[in-house]
Scaffold this active site. Structure first.
Site, PDB file in Angstrom:
ATOM      1  N   GLN A 126       0.817  -1.225   0.000  1.00 51.17           N
ATOM      2  CA  GLN A 126       0.000   0.000   0.000  1.00 51.17           C
ATOM      3  C   GLN A 126       0.852   1.278   0.000  1.00 51.17           C
ATOM      4  OE1 GLN A 126      -2.216   0.420   3.658  1.00 51.17           O
ATOM      5  NE2 GLN A 126      -3.226   2.303   3.030  1.00 51.17           N
TER       6      GLN A 126
ATOM      7  N   TYR B 244       4.822 -11.466   3.855  1.00 50.75           N
ATOM      8  CA  TYR B 244       4.286 -10.121   3.599  1.00 50.75           C
ATOM      9  C   TYR B 244       4.869  -9.589   2.293  1.00 50.75           C
ATOM     10  CZ  TYR B 244       2.626 -10.126   8.484  1.00 50.75           C
ATOM     11  OH  TYR B 244       2.019 -10.429   9.679  1.00 50.75           O
TER      12      TYR B 244
ATOM     13  N   ALA C  15      -8.468  -3.023  14.890  1.00 56.27           N
ATOM     14  CA  ALA C  15      -9.342  -3.643  13.880  1.00 56.27           C
ATOM     15  C   ALA C  15      -9.054  -3.032  12.498  1.00 56.27           C
ATOM     16  CB  ALA C  15     -10.811  -3.545  14.261  1.00 56.27           C
TER      17      ALA C  15
ATOM     18  N   LYS D 101     -12.802   6.271  11.850  1.00 56.78           N
ATOM     19  CA  LYS D 101     -12.826   7.050  10.599  1.00 56.78           C
ATOM     20  C   LYS D 101     -13.750   6.478   9.524  1.00 56.78           C
ATOM     21  CE  LYS D 101      -8.597   5.042   8.668  1.00 56.78           C
ATOM     22  NZ  LYS D 101      -7.184   5.311   8.423  1.00 56.78           N
TER      23      LYS D 101
END
Ligand code: NDP
Length: 337
Positions: free
Chosen positions: A28, A55, A210, A217
């Site tokens: 990302q 990852y 979470a 948000k």
């Protein structure tokens, strides 16, 4: 500054907030931002870092290695993991066989640019490899000085017991389990935590916010904020999806006045909450930007009173998932290929 806690019943201390790079580094977030975020973690007093070979299919370890280069090695605690398929994902590029474990640690050390990791973790339980084989390989790695301590991730209470007994027989220390744990996801409380307390194993808990949902948000019924994990098509959006339900998001909004009353932001309340559990050694947080870490680290050392904890439970109600059986769905019965 961030406080420290012992890992299991060892003499090894970790910062009670760990920075992990799943779905962010080499995915990302671009490399410059990733490196800036690791440096922000260090500036904020985080010295413990978590990654995994899987990852970004090996690439996240390399970014973390570059970000930490030049730091004093003894002042860092570096964790990585093995189990999920990596590289070309061939028949031996997965699981906890002696072959894959011994090959994986060498690759991880090379990518991380270090001679040893502090903690080497079995990312899941491997039902297709005898546990004796895995623990013998772990014991060899410890004796070779390539890892100092052994941990596991998302193991059930029974699996922890078996692993602990073998580790003890072989003279290595199984000190931690890495499960998901947050105000919304409490499945470890029923069985994993009591067994771990008995065995002297700590939890290093992942997604304590979470995946950003507990920051508040994500509004119910609303569009997701630009640049957030929910918009990350390289992986993040898929993983956060199960939390993005209107009932869950509405319940999370009810935490806002509780956080205000406690003098905390929503992310800080989420991290402080997991740290109230004495079996948790560290909250394993993610961050896509340096400023997020500057905010979350202020949760270290916060004590939440009984009224605040009760108000959180009232506010979340049925949005909390706590069925201990669910640990099993995180520990596949067959190895993923
Ligand atoms: P979190 O629950 O802490 O979520 C982190 C994400 O929330 C960030 O990437 C960011 O996403 C958002 N966020 C963080 N701080 C803030 C803030 N102050 N305000 C608003 N949004 C914020 O943890 P992760 O899900 O990232 O998991 C943490 C680590 O746990 C991983 O890196 C990995 O090391 C480990 N892990 C282990 C697993 C295992 O199987 N053992 C599985 C999954 C994770 P954004 O800005 O993009 O919205």
């Amino acid at each position: 500054m961030v406080a420290y806690r012992y890992l299991g019943n060892s003499g090894f201390k970790v910062s009670e907030i760990t920075y992990g790079n799943w779905v962010t580094h080499a995915s990302q977030v671009d490399d410059d931002d990733a490196i800036a975020t690791v440096h922000a973690a260090l500036d904020a007093g985080i010295t413990t870092f978590d990654t995994a070979d899987a990852y970004a299919n090996l690439a996240a370890e390399e970014v973390l290695g570059r970000a930490l280069s030049g730091q004093r090695r003894e002042s860092l605690e570096i964790f990585t993991k093995v189990y999920f398929p990596t590289g070309p994902k061939g028949p031996n590029d997965t699981g906890l066989s002696r072959k894959h474990v011994l090959e994986s640690i060498n690759g991880s050390l090379r990518r991380l640019g270090t001679d040893y990791v502090d903690l080497y973790q079995a990312h899941r339980f491997d039902a297709e490899t005898p546990l004796e084989e895995t623990f013998q390989a772990f014991a060899d790695i410890v004796r070779q000085g390539k890892a100092l301590y052994i941990g596991v991730s998302e193991w059930t209470a029974e699996q922890l017991r078996e692993g602990h007994a073998l580790a003890r027989e072989l003279g290595v220390q199984l000190v931690s389990n890495q499960p998901q744990y947050s105000m919304l996801w409490r499945v470890i409380e029923g069985r994993v935590v009591p067994a771990s307390q008995e065995l002297g194993i700590s939890q290093i808990v992942w997604s304590p916010m979470a995946q950003g949902v507990l920051s508040g948000k994500y509004a119910p019924g609303g569009a997701v904020p630009e640049g957030s994990r929910a918009t990350d098509r390289r992986g993040g959006a898929k993983f956060i999806e199960s939390f993005l339900r209107d009932d869950v998001l509405a319940a999370v909004q009810r935490l806002r006045p509780i956080a205000e009353q406690a003098g905390l932001t929503m992310p800080q309340l989420a991290i402080a909450w997991v740290l109230q559990n004495a079996n948790v050694a560290s909250a394993l947080v993610g961050a896509s930007r340096p400023e997020q870490l500057a905010e979350t680290v202020r949760a270290s050392g916060i004590k939440l009173d009984a009224d605040t904890l009760a108000a959180i439970d009232d506010a979340l109600g049925d949005a909390v998932f706590a069925d201990p059986e669910h640990t099993y769905s995180m520990a596949p019965e067959t190895r993923l290929a």
